[in-house]
Design a protein around this motif. Structure first.
Motif, short mmCIF file in Angstrom:
data_model
loop_
_atom_site.label_atom_id
_atom_site.label_comp_id
_atom_site.label_asym_id
_atom_site.label_seq_id
_atom_site.Cartn_x
_atom_site.Cartn_y
_atom_site.Cartn_z
N PRO A 250 32.08 32.38 45.28
CA PRO A 250 33.19 32.74 46.15
C PRO A 250 34.51 32.04 45.81
CG PRO A 250 31.26 32.19 47.47
CD PRO A 250 30.93 31.85 46.05
N THR A 251 35.58 32.81 45.91
CA THR A 251 36.94 32.30 45.83
C THR A 251 37.80 33.38 46.49
OG1 THR A 251 38.65 31.40 44.40
CG2 THR A 251 37.46 33.28 43.53
N ALA A 252 38.94 33.00 47.09
CA ALA A 252 39.73 34.01 47.83
C ALA A 252 40.56 34.88 46.90
CB ALA A 252 40.63 33.30 48.85
N LEU A 253 41.04 34.31 45.78
CA LEU A 253 42.03 35.04 45.00
C LEU A 253 41.49 36.31 44.34
CD1 LEU A 253 42.53 34.26 41.50
CD2 LEU A 253 41.92 32.16 42.66
N ILE A 254 40.25 36.28 43.86
CA ILE A 254 39.74 37.43 43.10
C ILE A 254 39.50 38.67 43.99
CG2 ILE A 254 37.87 38.26 41.61
CD1 ILE A 254 39.82 36.37 40.17
N PRO A 255 38.76 38.55 45.11
CA PRO A 255 38.61 39.75 45.94
C PRO A 255 39.94 40.27 46.48
CG PRO A 255 37.45 37.88 46.94
CD PRO A 255 37.94 37.43 45.61
N ALA A 256 40.87 39.36 46.82
CA ALA A 256 42.19 39.80 47.33
C ALA A 256 42.93 40.58 46.25
CB ALA A 256 43.00 38.58 47.78
N LEU A 257 42.93 40.06 45.03
CA LEU A 257 43.62 40.71 43.91
C LEU A 257 43.00 42.08 43.63
CD1 LEU A 257 45.41 40.66 41.27
CD2 LEU A 257 43.47 39.52 40.18
N VAL A 258 41.68 42.11 43.54
CA VAL A 258 41.00 43.35 43.15
C VAL A 258 41.21 44.45 44.19
CG1 VAL A 258 38.72 44.35 42.70
CG2 VAL A 258 39.32 42.13 41.71
N ALA A 259 41.21 44.08 45.50
CA ALA A 259 41.36 45.10 46.55
C ALA A 259 42.82 45.44 46.84
CB ALA A 259 40.67 44.63 47.83
N SER A 260 43.75 44.74 46.19
CA SER A 260 45.17 44.97 46.49
C SER A 260 45.62 46.35 46.01
CB SER A 260 46.05 43.90 45.84
OG SER A 260 46.06 44.04 44.42
N GLY A 261 45.00 46.83 44.95
CA GLY A 261 45.44 48.10 44.36
C GLY A 261 46.49 47.90 43.28
N PHE A 262 46.89 46.66 43.05
CA PHE A 262 47.83 46.37 41.95
C PHE A 262 47.02 46.03 40.69
CE2 PHE A 262 50.52 44.66 45.64
CZ PHE A 262 51.10 45.90 45.86
N PRO A 263 47.65 46.20 39.51
CA PRO A 263 46.90 45.93 38.28
C PRO A 263 46.28 44.53 38.29
CG PRO A 263 49.01 46.92 37.77
CD PRO A 263 49.04 46.63 39.23
N CYS A 264 45.02 44.44 37.88
CA CYS A 264 44.39 43.12 37.87
C CYS A 264 43.81 42.79 36.50
CB CYS A 264 43.36 42.97 38.97
SG CYS A 264 42.28 44.36 39.20
N ASP A 265 44.27 43.55 35.46
CA ASP A 265 43.84 43.21 34.10
C ASP A 265 44.55 41.94 33.63
OD1 ASP A 265 46.20 44.67 34.23
OD2 ASP A 265 45.87 45.75 32.35
N ARG A 266 45.74 41.70 34.15
CA ARG A 266 46.46 40.45 33.89
C ARG A 266 47.08 40.05 35.21
NH1 ARG A 266 51.21 40.97 30.58
NH2 ARG A 266 51.66 42.74 31.90
N PHE A 267 47.09 38.77 35.54
CA PHE A 267 47.75 38.36 36.78
C PHE A 267 48.17 36.90 36.68
CE2 PHE A 267 44.35 35.76 38.64
CZ PHE A 267 43.23 36.21 37.98
N CYS A 268 48.98 36.49 37.64
CA CYS A 268 49.53 35.14 37.64
C CYS A 268 49.20 34.50 38.99
CB CYS A 268 51.04 35.30 37.42
SG CYS A 268 51.98 33.85 37.78
N PHE A 269 48.36 33.48 38.99
CA PHE A 269 47.97 32.80 40.24
C PHE A 269 48.83 31.57 40.41
CE2 PHE A 269 45.13 29.55 42.25
CZ PHE A 269 45.18 30.08 43.53
N GLU A 270 49.55 31.50 41.53
CA GLU A 270 50.44 30.36 41.77
C GLU A 270 49.93 29.45 42.89
OE1 GLU A 270 53.27 29.02 40.54
OE2 GLU A 270 53.29 30.36 38.83
N GLY A 271 48.83 29.83 43.55
CA GLY A 271 48.34 29.02 44.67
C GLY A 271 49.40 28.91 45.75
N PHE A 272 49.52 27.72 46.38
CA PHE A 272 50.55 27.50 47.39
C PHE A 272 51.87 27.18 46.69
CE2 PHE A 272 46.61 26.27 49.58
CZ PHE A 272 46.73 27.00 50.76
N LEU A 273 52.94 27.88 47.07
CA LEU A 273 54.26 27.54 46.51
C LEU A 273 54.68 26.19 47.10
CD1 LEU A 273 56.21 30.92 46.81
CD2 LEU A 273 55.20 29.90 44.76
N PRO A 274 55.54 25.45 46.37
CA PRO A 274 56.03 24.20 46.96
C PRO A 274 56.76 24.51 48.27
CG PRO A 274 57.20 24.75 44.91
CD PRO A 274 56.10 25.73 45.05
N HIS A 275 56.63 23.62 49.26
CA HIS A 275 57.25 23.89 50.57
C HIS A 275 58.76 23.79 50.52
CE1 HIS A 275 53.39 23.14 53.07
NE2 HIS A 275 53.34 24.21 52.31
#
Ligand code: SAM
Length: 225
Positions: A112-137
């Motif tokens: 389990p991890t949150a980013l992969i199911p969220a990305l895959v179900a978004s409907g946006f291309p997921c062959d390449r992506f950029c994970f930034e986690g939490f942006l600096p506040h």
């Protein structure tokens, strides 16, 4: 040879623990956890009784040496975080690097991890992506947003519910009102929700329906249509 195994744990639905994760937790000599109380609850649910020691963001630097020593004096050590995959916006990276430097065998179970199911179900291309986690506040946030607005790959962010509308407002400002997003809330839980559309519309929806729970924001890449 001593071994460190990173074990992903459920992000909401306890059924998402893998059979292999259960086996590894059962056979571990020692378990390090982000919050020992959270992990003990999971272990109780699985009927596993093990020694659990703390390894969290506040003590990560300080205890690194002694944790590596403990890994060396055991056969199998497991690292878990409160939810999802350790080291993904959670403590773990420093320990993995230190363990590799000490010649310890390191591996991470798929899980389990949150980013992969969220990305895959978004409907946006997921062959390449950029994970930034939490942006600096504060410091560096605007610079990062300006930079990400030019990113052609799908962008994945983690965000807290009380900052969501502010963050969507900044995406609107820096990426443009038409940039499409998908806000994914409460993955694998009862109120799992996906809101897809131009950022202006999604922001308006959450202004009218203040969100609770855990959130991933997926942003379509620049010029992606
Ligand atoms: N290690 C975790 C992983 O592998 O995804 C991430 C830990 S980070 C401290 C917690 C953030 O992950 C939350 O604030 C949220 O952005 C995201 N998250 C975790 N569980 C989630 C869920 N069930 N639904 C949506 N987002 C989630």
């Amino acid at each position: 040879m001593p071994e460190l195994i990173l074990v992903p744990t459920p992000i909401g639905n306890l059924d998402d623990i893998t059979l292999r994760a259960i086996k590894v937790l059962q056979s571990a000599d020692l378990i390090f956890a982000e919050d020992t109380r959270v992990t003990k609850k999971l272990l109780n649910h699985l009927g596993i009784q093990k020694m659990v020691m703390p390894f969290h963001a506040h003590n990560e630097h300080k205890v690194l040496g002694s944790v590596v020593d403990k890994i060396k004096s055991n056969e199998t050590t497991v690292l878990v975080s409160d939810a999802g995959t350790p080291a993904i916006s959670d403590p773990g990276f420093l320990l993995v690097r230190a363990a590799i430097e000490e010649g310890i065998k390191v591996s991470c179970l798929p899980g389990p991890t949150a980013l992969i199911p969220a990305l895959v179900a978004s409907g946006f291309p997921c062959d390449r992506f950029c994970f930034e986690g939490f942006l600096p506040h504060k410091k560096g946030r605007q610079t990062k947003l300006i930079q990400l607005a030019q990113e052609e790959r799908t962008v994945v962010l983690y965000e807290s519910p009380h900052r969501l509308t502010k963050c969507l407002g900044q995406i609107e400002e820096f990426f443009g009102a038409e940039r499409r997003v998908c806000v994914v809330r409460e993955l694998s839980k009862i109120y799992e929700e996906y809101k897809r559309g131009p950022v202006t519309e999604v922001k308006k929806w959450y202004e009218d329906h203040p969100p609770k729970g855990e959130i991933v924001i997926i942003i379509e890449g620049k010029d992606e249509k």
